[in-house]
Design a protein around this motif. Structure first.
Motif, PDB file in Angstrom:
ATOM      1  N   PHE A  33       0.836  -1.207   0.000  1.00  0.00           N
ATOM      2  CA  PHE A  33       0.000   0.000   0.000  1.00  0.00           C
ATOM      3  C   PHE A  33       0.867   1.251   0.000  1.00  0.00           C
ATOM      4  O   PHE A  33       0.605   2.189  -0.755  1.00  0.00           O
ATOM      5  N   LEU A  34       1.893   1.268   0.833  1.00  0.00           N
ATOM      6  CA  LEU A  34       2.782   2.422   0.932  1.00  0.00           C
ATOM      7  C   LEU A  34       3.496   2.678  -0.390  1.00  0.00           C
ATOM      8  O   LEU A  34       3.548   3.809  -0.874  1.00  0.00           O
ATOM      9  N   MET A  35       4.019   1.584  -0.997  1.00  0.00           N
ATOM     10  CA  MET A  35       4.724   1.745  -2.275  1.00  0.00           C
ATOM     11  C   MET A  35       3.762   2.135  -3.398  1.00  0.00           C
ATOM     12  O   MET A  35       4.135   2.892  -4.297  1.00  0.00           O
ATOM     13  N   TRP A  36       2.531   1.626  -3.346  1.00  0.00           N
ATOM     14  CA  TRP A  36       1.541   2.011  -4.360  1.00  0.00           C
ATOM     15  C   TRP A  36       1.176   3.487  -4.209  1.00  0.00           C
ATOM     16  O   TRP A  36       1.197   4.242  -5.168  1.00  0.00           O
ATOM     17  N   PHE A  37       0.864   3.892  -2.982  1.00  0.00           N
ATOM     18  CA  PHE A  37       0.423   5.262  -2.721  1.00  0.00           C
ATOM     19  C   PHE A  37       1.519   6.265  -3.060  1.00  0.00           C
ATOM     20  O   PHE A  37       1.290   7.231  -3.787  1.00  0.00           O
ATOM     21  N   VAL A  38       2.714   6.025  -2.525  1.00  0.00           N
ATOM     22  CA  VAL A  38       3.822   6.952  -2.751  1.00  0.00           C
ATOM     23  C   VAL A  38       4.250   6.924  -4.211  1.00  0.00           C
ATOM     24  O   VAL A  38       4.556   7.963  -4.803  1.00  0.00           O
ATOM     25  N   GLY A  39       4.249   5.720  -4.807  1.00  0.00           N
ATOM     26  CA  GLY A  39       4.627   5.582  -6.213  1.00  0.00           C
ATOM     27  C   GLY A  39       3.638   6.223  -7.170  1.00  0.00           C
ATOM     28  O   GLY A  39       3.975   6.503  -8.316  1.00  0.00           O
TER      29      GLY A  39
ATOM     30  N   VAL B 253      11.030   8.269  -2.116  1.00  0.00           N
ATOM     31  CA  VAL B 253      10.497   7.505  -0.979  1.00  0.00           C
ATOM     32  C   VAL B 253      10.446   6.019  -1.332  1.00  0.00           C
ATOM     33  O   VAL B 253      10.814   5.169  -0.516  1.00  0.00           O
ATOM     34  N   VAL B 254      10.018   5.701  -2.557  1.00  0.00           N
ATOM     35  CA  VAL B 254       9.970   4.300  -3.011  1.00  0.00           C
ATOM     36  C   VAL B 254      11.371   3.699  -2.968  1.00  0.00           C
ATOM     37  O   VAL B 254      11.574   2.601  -2.453  1.00  0.00           O
TER      38      VAL B 254
ATOM     39  N   ALA C 193       9.477  -9.182  -6.001  1.00  0.00           N
ATOM     40  CA  ALA C 193       8.221  -8.427  -5.930  1.00  0.00           C
ATOM     41  C   ALA C 193       8.497  -6.962  -5.607  1.00  0.00           C
ATOM     42  O   ALA C 193       7.897  -6.051  -6.187  1.00  0.00           O
ATOM     43  N   LEU C 194       9.431  -6.720  -4.703  1.00  0.00           N
ATOM     44  CA  LEU C 194       9.827  -5.368  -4.307  1.00  0.00           C
ATOM     45  C   LEU C 194      10.443  -4.621  -5.489  1.00  0.00           C
ATOM     46  O   LEU C 194      10.113  -3.459  -5.750  1.00  0.00           O
TER      47      LEU C 194
ATOM     48  N   VAL D   9      10.042  -0.659  -9.881  1.00  0.00           N
ATOM     49  CA  VAL D   9      10.129  -0.353 -11.311  1.00  0.00           C
ATOM     50  C   VAL D   9       8.786   0.165 -11.825  1.00  0.00           C
ATOM     51  O   VAL D   9       8.737   1.093 -12.632  1.00  0.00           O
ATOM     52  N   SER D  10       7.695  -0.419 -11.330  1.00  0.00           N
ATOM     53  CA  SER D  10       6.355   0.040 -11.727  1.00  0.00           C
ATOM     54  C   SER D  10       6.153   1.500 -11.322  1.00  0.00           C
ATOM     55  O   SER D  10       5.570   2.287 -12.076  1.00  0.00           O
ATOM     56  N   SER D  11       6.650   1.881 -10.156  1.00  0.00           N
ATOM     57  CA  SER D  11       6.552   3.271  -9.692  1.00  0.00           C
ATOM     58  C   SER D  11       7.353   4.209 -10.584  1.00  0.00           C
ATOM     59  O   SER D  11       6.887   5.295 -10.950  1.00  0.00           O
ATOM     60  N   ILE D  12       8.559   3.781 -10.959  1.00  0.00           N
ATOM     61  CA  ILE D  12       9.407   4.593 -11.846  1.00  0.00           C
ATOM     62  C   ILE D  12       8.758   4.733 -13.217  1.00  0.00           C
ATOM     63  O   ILE D  12       8.746   5.811 -13.813  1.00  0.00           O
TER      64      ILE D  12
END
Length: 196
Positions: free
Chosen positions: A90-96, A104-105, A150-151, A156-159
């Motif tokens: 959730f944190l990586m999705w939200f911040v990303g 942050v990611v 997975a991490l 990479v998805s966030s980038i």
């Protein structure tokens, strides 16, 4: 007799193409993870004698409990693991999903690397090389075999989302990019839930 060539599955092909298309981002995220692991190892190697003894006492009490067959509340462990994975995704999705969230990611990836490096190094130092490595393989390795890729995938998805929004700021493109990132995040969450 004619040999029929094996067809590679569509999923494998999609993953290969994704990695090739985003190779630069994977290299960046992997380097950040390795920096985190290295810092974790350095931190443990520079600990004081008292701190090392505290870790040794904790690990010995844990292994003794397992030796004597003391029951571990697996339901509680599963609940905690699922909660941690849910929070991480959730944190990586939200911040990303925000343009300013990439540092942050990458910080989260580095922190997870630090935790991994710290844990492995602490086990090896306190239990000895052979016992420490066996302990790491039995307790940490299998979980991280799925968690680390997975991490990286989520990072990479966030980038990729960030690049997509910077290239094309149209509302439709932003919606589609966030939707793709959300689908990836849900997929990762499902995988990590089975890994718990």
């Amino acid at each position: 007799m004619r040999v029929i060539p094996k067809k590679t599955s569509k999923v494998t092909e999609v993953i290969k193409n994704h990695i090739v298309e985003n190779l630069k981002a994977y290299i960046i995220v992997s380097i950040i993870l390795l920096i985190g692991i290295t810092l974790g190892v350095i931190f443990v190697n520079n600990m004081s004698e008292t701190q090392t003894q505290d870790i040794q006492t904790f690990l010995q009490s844990f292994t003794e409990a397992l030796k004597w067959g003391k029951s571990v509340n697996s339901g509680e462990l599963l609940k905690k693991s699922l909660g941690n994975n849910l929070l991480l995704v959730f944190l990586m999705w939200f911040v990303g999903s925000t343009v300013i969230g990439i540092p942050v990611v990458l910080g989260i990836v580095a922190f997870r690397g630090f935790c991994l490096g710290y844990t492995i190094s602490a086990c090896v130092i306190t239990l000895g090389k052979i016992k420490g490595l066996i302990f790491v393989l039995l307790t940490i390795f299998l979980q991280n075999l799925i968690l680390i890729p997975a991490l990286l995938f989520l990072g990479v998805s966030s980038i990729k989302l960030y690049k997509s929004i910077v290239k094309d700021r149209r509302k439709e493109n932003i919606k589609v990019s966030i939707l793709k990132h959300s689908i990836v995040s849900i997929f990762i969450l499902i995988i990590l839930s089975f890994n718990s």
